[in-house]
Scaffold this motif. Structure first.
Motif, PDB file in Angstrom:
ATOM      1  N   UNK A  44       7.326  30.766   4.552  1.00 40.05           N
ATOM      2  CA  UNK A  44       6.723  31.008   3.230  1.00 40.05           C
ATOM      3  C   UNK A  44       6.933  29.850   2.265  1.00 40.05           C
ATOM      4  N   UNK A  45       7.388  28.712   2.762  1.00 43.66           N
ATOM      5  CA  UNK A  45       7.668  27.590   1.863  1.00 43.66           C
ATOM      6  C   UNK A  45       6.437  27.150   1.077  1.00 43.66           C
ATOM      7  N   UNK A  46       5.268  27.298   1.669  1.00 46.34           N
ATOM      8  CA  UNK A  46       4.047  26.846   0.996  1.00 46.34           C
ATOM      9  C   UNK A  46       3.708  27.701  -0.223  1.00 46.34           C
ATOM     10  N   UNK A 217      14.897  20.964  -0.398  1.00 48.20           N
ATOM     11  CA  UNK A 217      15.134  19.898   0.571  1.00 48.20           C
ATOM     12  C   UNK A 217      14.720  20.438   1.934  1.00 48.20           C
ATOM     13  N   UNK A 218      13.608  19.971   2.448  1.00 45.74           N
ATOM     14  CA  UNK A 218      12.995  20.588   3.623  1.00 45.74           C
ATOM     15  C   UNK A 218      13.928  20.599   4.828  1.00 45.74           C
ATOM     16  N   UNK A 219      14.807  19.603   4.939  1.00 46.49           N
ATOM     17  CA  UNK A 219      15.725  19.540   6.071  1.00 46.49           C
ATOM     18  C   UNK A 219      16.719  20.685   6.110  1.00 46.49           C
ATOM     19  N   UNK A 220      16.970  21.338   4.974  1.00 43.58           N
ATOM     20  CA  UNK A 220      17.876  22.484   4.955  1.00 43.58           C
ATOM     21  C   UNK A 220      17.256  23.706   5.628  1.00 43.58           C
ATOM     22  N   UNK A 221      15.938  23.711   5.743  1.00 40.00           N
ATOM     23  CA  UNK A 221      15.248  24.886   6.268  1.00 40.00           C
ATOM     24  C   UNK A 221      14.526  24.598   7.594  1.00 40.00           C
ATOM     25  N   UNK A 222      14.100  23.354   7.757  1.00 41.01           N
ATOM     26  CA  UNK A 222      13.476  22.930   9.019  1.00 41.01           C
ATOM     27  C   UNK A 222      14.140  21.612   9.387  1.00 41.01           C
ATOM     28  N   UNK A 224      14.409  19.561  11.837  1.00 41.12           N
ATOM     29  CA  UNK A 224      13.744  18.420  12.469  1.00 41.12           C
ATOM     30  C   UNK A 224      12.681  17.781  11.573  1.00 41.12           C
ATOM     31  N   UNK A 225      12.466  18.377  10.372  1.00 43.79           N
ATOM     32  CA  UNK A 225      11.549  17.764   9.407  1.00 43.79           C
ATOM     33  C   UNK A 225      12.308  17.068   8.266  1.00 43.79           C
ATOM     34  N   UNK A 226      13.622  16.940   8.432  1.00 35.90           N
ATOM     35  CA  UNK A 226      14.408  16.306   7.388  1.00 35.90           C
ATOM     36  C   UNK A 226      13.974  14.879   7.083  1.00 35.90           C
ATOM     37  N   UNK A 227      13.391  14.224   8.067  1.00 32.28           N
ATOM     38  CA  UNK A 227      12.953  12.833   7.872  1.00 32.28           C
ATOM     39  C   UNK A 227      11.884  12.706   6.785  1.00 32.28           C
ATOM     40  N   UNK A 228      11.183  13.803   6.491  1.00 28.59           N
ATOM     41  CA  UNK A 228      10.128  13.755   5.462  1.00 28.59           C
ATOM     42  C   UNK A 228      10.685  13.278   4.133  1.00 28.59           C
ATOM     43  N   UNK A 229      11.941  13.665   3.836  1.00 29.54           N
ATOM     44  CA  UNK A 229      12.546  13.305   2.553  1.00 29.54           C
ATOM     45  C   UNK A 229      12.855  11.821   2.451  1.00 29.54           C
ATOM     46  N   UNK A 230      12.789  11.110   3.568  1.00 29.77           N
ATOM     47  CA  UNK A 230      12.916   9.650   3.515  1.00 29.77           C
ATOM     48  C   UNK A 230      11.627   9.002   3.029  1.00 29.77           C
ATOM     49  N   UNK A 231      10.521   9.688   3.225  1.00 30.32           N
ATOM     50  CA  UNK A 231       9.216   9.109   2.881  1.00 30.32           C
ATOM     51  C   UNK A 231       8.694   9.576   1.526  1.00 30.32           C
ATOM     52  N   UNK A 232       9.124  10.776   1.078  1.00 30.58           N
ATOM     53  CA  UNK A 232       8.633  11.242  -0.228  1.00 30.58           C
ATOM     54  C   UNK A 232       9.535  10.821  -1.386  1.00 30.58           C
TER      55      UNK A 232
END
Length: 505
Positions: A44-46, A217-222, A224-232
């Motif tokens: 439900x993050x969206x 912080x998306x990496x706390x919930x998914x 393997x998607x923690x890397x997204x926070x390096x790009x945003x």
């Protein structure tokens, strides 16, 4: 052969019976709270926007006061009613006393070694005891009254100088400086606003920290998607903000250590600031476990940062609503001026007599809670809440902003009506009335309530006693901008500018 035959028959019947029991055995299904449909992977993050308390409120209107969301792989229970909050904060308080590990909090508070975000346990109990005893006890709060009086007096002089120059007053800036200087003096030993960029730099860091704490912080919930926070840019901003805060706090601690090594410890308790106390405890090692420099910085940032941010935010919203409601402002001023009489200034001895002023603050905390979603909790075992099964490890978000405007608890819930607290003055913010919990409740209730309200009441009473206030433009009061900022603390998005006219008896 016959015994062997009957043994074989019995064995076959036993195996068949066991097989049937295994296949058709009753399944104990758990009953989870209502939940909106979720997407694969993100859950439900969206559905969470830039103002999470509003997003959660909209969902709760459809799915109820106990609602289960899925943030990636993490179960999140959203609580949106006083009755449901009572189950979490009172009935099962111990089960929900823990905090989840969230990357922004871990990073900004040195691995959650502060009071607010540390896990429930012996460490938390010890450092909370230190904070309450040495900074937030009634005796210590009373000992700081001269600091509060002095800083409020300086604030009034600053406004008088602006008035004499026919300039409008940026109340947001004035109120932030006041609360920053009070907290600096009692917690850090001196003000940091006099050195040019001092206050503005730390204010910027504090604002960024609150914004980061209010984000996901998306990496706390998914994971393997923690890397997204390096790009945003999230990780870079988090690292930069944490380092800026750490540099500031390192300087504070080093300054105290140097002074103590040159001049010795401050013996008089009334002249010790909070950093002195923490360094003394570190030296004596009386806690049963060592308190290191990292812990000291985490605790300082918690006490100083959170205290400054929430205190000035409450003052800012209170003045905003009074400017929007001139009749209410006039009633508060009449009360204050009648009690103060011919004295030149409001004193703390007057504060307990300001019943309408206290009602204004309560109503402000209801309409504009500085922290609309209480800090998250996490269940430490399976538990039933209102008939629903809540599994161990579920994160809990109590949406106080929704509870505070619940029409089941509040008449004309969307209107600013301080009189409601005069009719029912027994409602307080000490965690007993679950429809009104701006500071939380239970074991994790904010320990700084009395300290915060003393500063707020003295400051607002002084502003209303010394000046008459109005908006600097001709727009209608009800059209005044009350847009909220983003982040964990909800400030007024635009600065509060007002005109002050000195009041002469």
């Amino acid at each position: 052969m016959e015994p062997l035959f009957w043994f074989a028959v019995a064995a076959i019947f036993f195996i068949v019976a066991l097989f049937k029991w295994y296949i058709f055995k009753p399944i104990n299904k758990i009953l989870l709270p209502p939940s909106p449909p979720k997407l694969p992977i993100i859950g439900n993050l969206h559905q969470i926007g830039s103002h999470p308390h509003r997003s959660l409120d909209a969902l709760a209107q459809r799915y109820g006061p106990l609602m289960l969301l899925h943030f990636g792989k993490v179960r999140v229970l959203v609580v949106s009613s006083a009755d449901a909050a009572r189950q979490i904060l009172k009935t099962h308080d111990l089960i929900f006393a823990n905090r989840p590990k969230l990357t922004p909090l871990e990073k900004l508070f040195y691995g959650s070694k502060d009071v607010a975000t540390s896990p429930y346990g012996e460490y938390w109990r010890q450092i909370k005891s230190i904070c309450v005893l040495h900074l937030l006890s009634n005796r210590r709060i009373h000992s700081f009254r001269n600091v509060r009086a002095e800083e409020v007096g300086l604030m009034i002089k600053k406004i008088e100088s602006l008035v004499s120059s026919s300039l409008p007053v940026n109340l947001s800036e004035v109120l932030y400086t006041l609360t920053n200087d009070v907290l600096c003096t009692v917690a850090l030993g001196r003000k940091y606003s006099a050195g040019g960029e001092g206050v503005s730099k730390f204010r910027k860091l504090l604002g960024e920290a609150m914004e980061l704490m209010g984000g996901f912080y998306v990496g706390d919930y998914i994971s393997w998607l923690g890397w997204v926070c390096n790009f945003n840019g999230f990780n870079a901003k988090l690292e930069k903000t944490a380092k800026g805060i750490d540099d500031f706090l390192d300087g504070v601690v080093e300054e105290h250590e140097k002074r103590m090594s040159n001049c010795g410890e401050v013996e008089d308790d009334h002249h010790q600031d909070f950093v002195d106390v923490l360094l003394g405890i570190q030296k004596e090692n009386t806690l049963g476990f060592p308190i290191d420099r990292v812990s000291i910085k985490a605790i300082i940032f918690n006490m100083f940062g959170a205290g400054t941010d929430t205190t000035y935010t409450l003052l800012e919203w209170a003045m905003t609503e009074l400017l929007r409601h001139p009749k209410i402002m006039k009633e508060v001023q009449n009360e204050i001026r009648e009690i103060v009489g011919d004295k030149s200034n409001v004193t703390e001895d007057d504060l307990d007599k300001f019943h309408y002023l206290k009602a204004v603050f309560k109503e402000t905390l209801r309409i504009h809670p500085p922290i609309p979603i209480l800090l998250p909790r996490q269940s430490t075992q399976d538990v039933k809440i209102n008939g629903y099964d809540i599994p161990e490890g579920t994160q809990v978000y109590i949406n106080y902003a929704t509870i505070a405007k619940d029409r089941a608890s509040w008449d004309q819930a969307d209107e600013f009506r301080p009189e409601r607290f005069l009719v029912n003055p027994s409602i307080n913010f000490l965690g007993n009335d679950l429809q009104f919990i701006p500071f939380g409740a239970g074991r994790r209730i904010c320990p700084g309530i009395e300290f915060t309200m003393r500063v707020n009441e003295l400051a607002l009473a002084s502003l209303l006693n010394k000046f008459d206030w109005s908006q600097p433009c001709e727009e209608r009061e009800e059209d005044m901008d009350i847009t909220e900022s983003t982040g964990a603390t909800k400030h007024k998005k635009s600065a509060l500018i007002a005109l002050a006219t000195p009041y002469f008896r």
